[in-house]
Design a protein around this motif. Structure first.
Motif, mmCIF file in Angstrom:
data_model
loop_
_atom_site.group_PDB
_atom_site.id
_atom_site.type_symbol
_atom_site.label_atom_id
_atom_site.label_comp_id
_atom_site.label_asym_id
_atom_site.label_seq_id
_atom_site.Cartn_x
_atom_site.Cartn_y
_atom_site.Cartn_z
ATOM 1 N N GLY A 81 0.840 -1.193 0.000
ATOM 2 C CA GLY A 81 0.000 0.000 0.000
ATOM 3 C C GLY A 81 0.870 1.236 0.000
ATOM 4 N N GLY A 82 0.326 2.308 -0.515
ATOM 5 C CA GLY A 82 1.088 3.549 -0.528
ATOM 6 C C GLY A 82 0.351 4.664 -1.228
ATOM 7 N N ARG A 83 1.103 5.684 -1.593
ATOM 8 C CA ARG A 83 0.558 6.884 -2.213
ATOM 9 C C ARG A 83 1.140 7.028 -3.607
ATOM 10 N NH1 ARG A 83 3.134 11.818 -1.908
ATOM 11 N NH2 ARG A 83 1.860 13.559 -2.569
ATOM 12 N N LEU A 84 0.272 7.236 -4.579
ATOM 13 C CA LEU A 84 0.689 7.516 -5.955
ATOM 14 C C LEU A 84 0.354 8.970 -6.232
ATOM 15 C CD1 LEU A 84 1.833 6.508 -8.655
ATOM 16 C CD2 LEU A 84 -0.509 5.921 -9.305
ATOM 17 N N ALA A 85 1.372 9.747 -6.579
ATOM 18 C CA ALA A 85 1.186 11.185 -6.809
ATOM 19 C C ALA A 85 1.587 11.542 -8.233
ATOM 20 C CB ALA A 85 2.014 11.994 -5.822
ATOM 21 N N ILE A 86 0.900 12.540 -8.795
ATOM 22 C CA ILE A 86 1.246 13.084 -10.104
ATOM 23 C C ILE A 86 1.564 14.565 -9.920
ATOM 24 C CG2 ILE A 86 -1.157 13.554 -10.698
ATOM 25 C CD1 ILE A 86 -0.413 12.987 -13.634
ATOM 26 N N THR A 106 -4.429 7.131 -2.743
ATOM 27 C CA THR A 106 -3.915 5.983 -2.007
ATOM 28 C C THR A 106 -4.208 4.733 -2.818
ATOM 29 O OG1 THR A 106 -4.316 7.100 0.082
ATOM 30 C CG2 THR A 106 -4.063 4.724 0.171
ATOM 31 N N VAL A 107 -3.216 3.850 -2.935
ATOM 32 C CA VAL A 107 -3.388 2.621 -3.713
ATOM 33 C C VAL A 107 -2.952 1.417 -2.885
ATOM 34 C CG1 VAL A 107 -3.111 3.746 -5.953
ATOM 35 C CG2 VAL A 107 -1.113 2.812 -4.796
ATOM 36 N N SER A 108 -3.481 0.268 -3.254
ATOM 37 C CA SER A 108 -3.104 -0.999 -2.642
ATOM 38 C C SER A 108 -2.944 -2.016 -3.766
ATOM 39 C CB SER A 108 -4.180 -1.445 -1.656
ATOM 40 O OG SER A 108 -3.810 -2.646 -1.050
ATOM 41 N N ILE A 109 -1.791 -2.667 -3.802
ATOM 42 C CA ILE A 109 -1.471 -3.577 -4.903
ATOM 43 C C ILE A 109 -1.287 -4.977 -4.327
ATOM 44 C CG2 ILE A 109 0.048 -3.958 -6.880
ATOM 45 C CD1 ILE A 109 1.072 -0.978 -6.011
ATOM 46 N N SER A 138 3.768 2.872 2.004
ATOM 47 C CA SER A 138 3.252 3.437 3.258
ATOM 48 C C SER A 138 4.293 3.561 4.359
ATOM 49 C CB SER A 138 2.082 2.596 3.776
ATOM 50 O OG SER A 138 1.026 2.620 2.853
ATOM 51 N N SER A 139 5.145 2.571 4.525
ATOM 52 C CA SER A 139 6.146 2.620 5.592
ATOM 53 C C SER A 139 7.411 3.379 5.180
ATOM 54 C CB SER A 139 6.531 1.203 6.025
ATOM 55 O OG SER A 139 7.244 0.551 4.990
ATOM 56 N N GLY A 140 7.477 3.781 3.913
ATOM 57 C CA GLY A 140 8.639 4.517 3.423
ATOM 58 C C GLY A 140 9.836 3.641 3.104
#
Length: 159
Positions: A81-86, A106-109, A138-140
């Motif tokens: 999981g994490g963040r997808l930014a444009i 926010t996305v989860s793969i 998410s955890s970097g």
């Protein structure tokens, strides 16, 4: 390179690679003071846990708007999981200027799968559109980014 073992007889080294999927072969030829020899060989693959890809248009026309679809693929063995930014730039020099627009989600793969995310893009007044996509877990622990530039042509029509 020449490596020497520590007091326990172990040796190690580190190296940096590109983010491309690559196969490396490490082969060591060793000998001791009594001229006894041995060879050790190990093959391993280097990859990134998450990879962003995008199929950008070849060019745009002034005043265009479109949806940029970004694919985020995971080779991790767990859900990621994490963040997808444009980030949208009115130039192809994204390192020296601030973006003119941005968005994130926010996305989860799932393990070993990919997902597609669409970002609507309104074209700013420019000659080259720059787009940077960044995924941050998410955890970097890891991230990936890609930058593309798209030429912007005049909105003209010849009849």
């Amino acid at each position: 390179p020449f490596l020497s073992p520590d007091a326990a007889g172990r040796m190690g080294f580190t190296f940096r690679t590109s983010d491309k999927l690559s196969t490396y072969v490490i082969q060591a030829f060793v000998h001791d003071r009594n001229c006894r020899n041995a060879v050790a060989r190990e093959e391993f693959k280097v990859t990134v846990p998450v990879k962003i890809s995008v199929s950008e248009p070849q060019f745009l026309r002034e005043g265009d708007s479109f949806v940029l679809n970004a694919s985020v693929a995971s080779s991790a063995s767990r859900e990621v999981g994490g963040r997808l930014a444009i980030y949208i730039y009115d130039t192809d020099r994204h390192r020296t200027v601030r973006p003119v627009a941005s968005a994130d989600t926010t996305v989860s793969i799932e393990p070993g799968s990919a997902l597609s995310v669409g970002f609507p893009v309104e074209l700013p007044s420019c000659k080259v559109l720059g787009i940077k996509l960044v995924f941050t877990e998410s955890s970097g622990q890891f991230s990936d980014a890609v930058f593309v530039s798209i030429p912007v042509k005049k909105a003209s029509q010849t009849i």
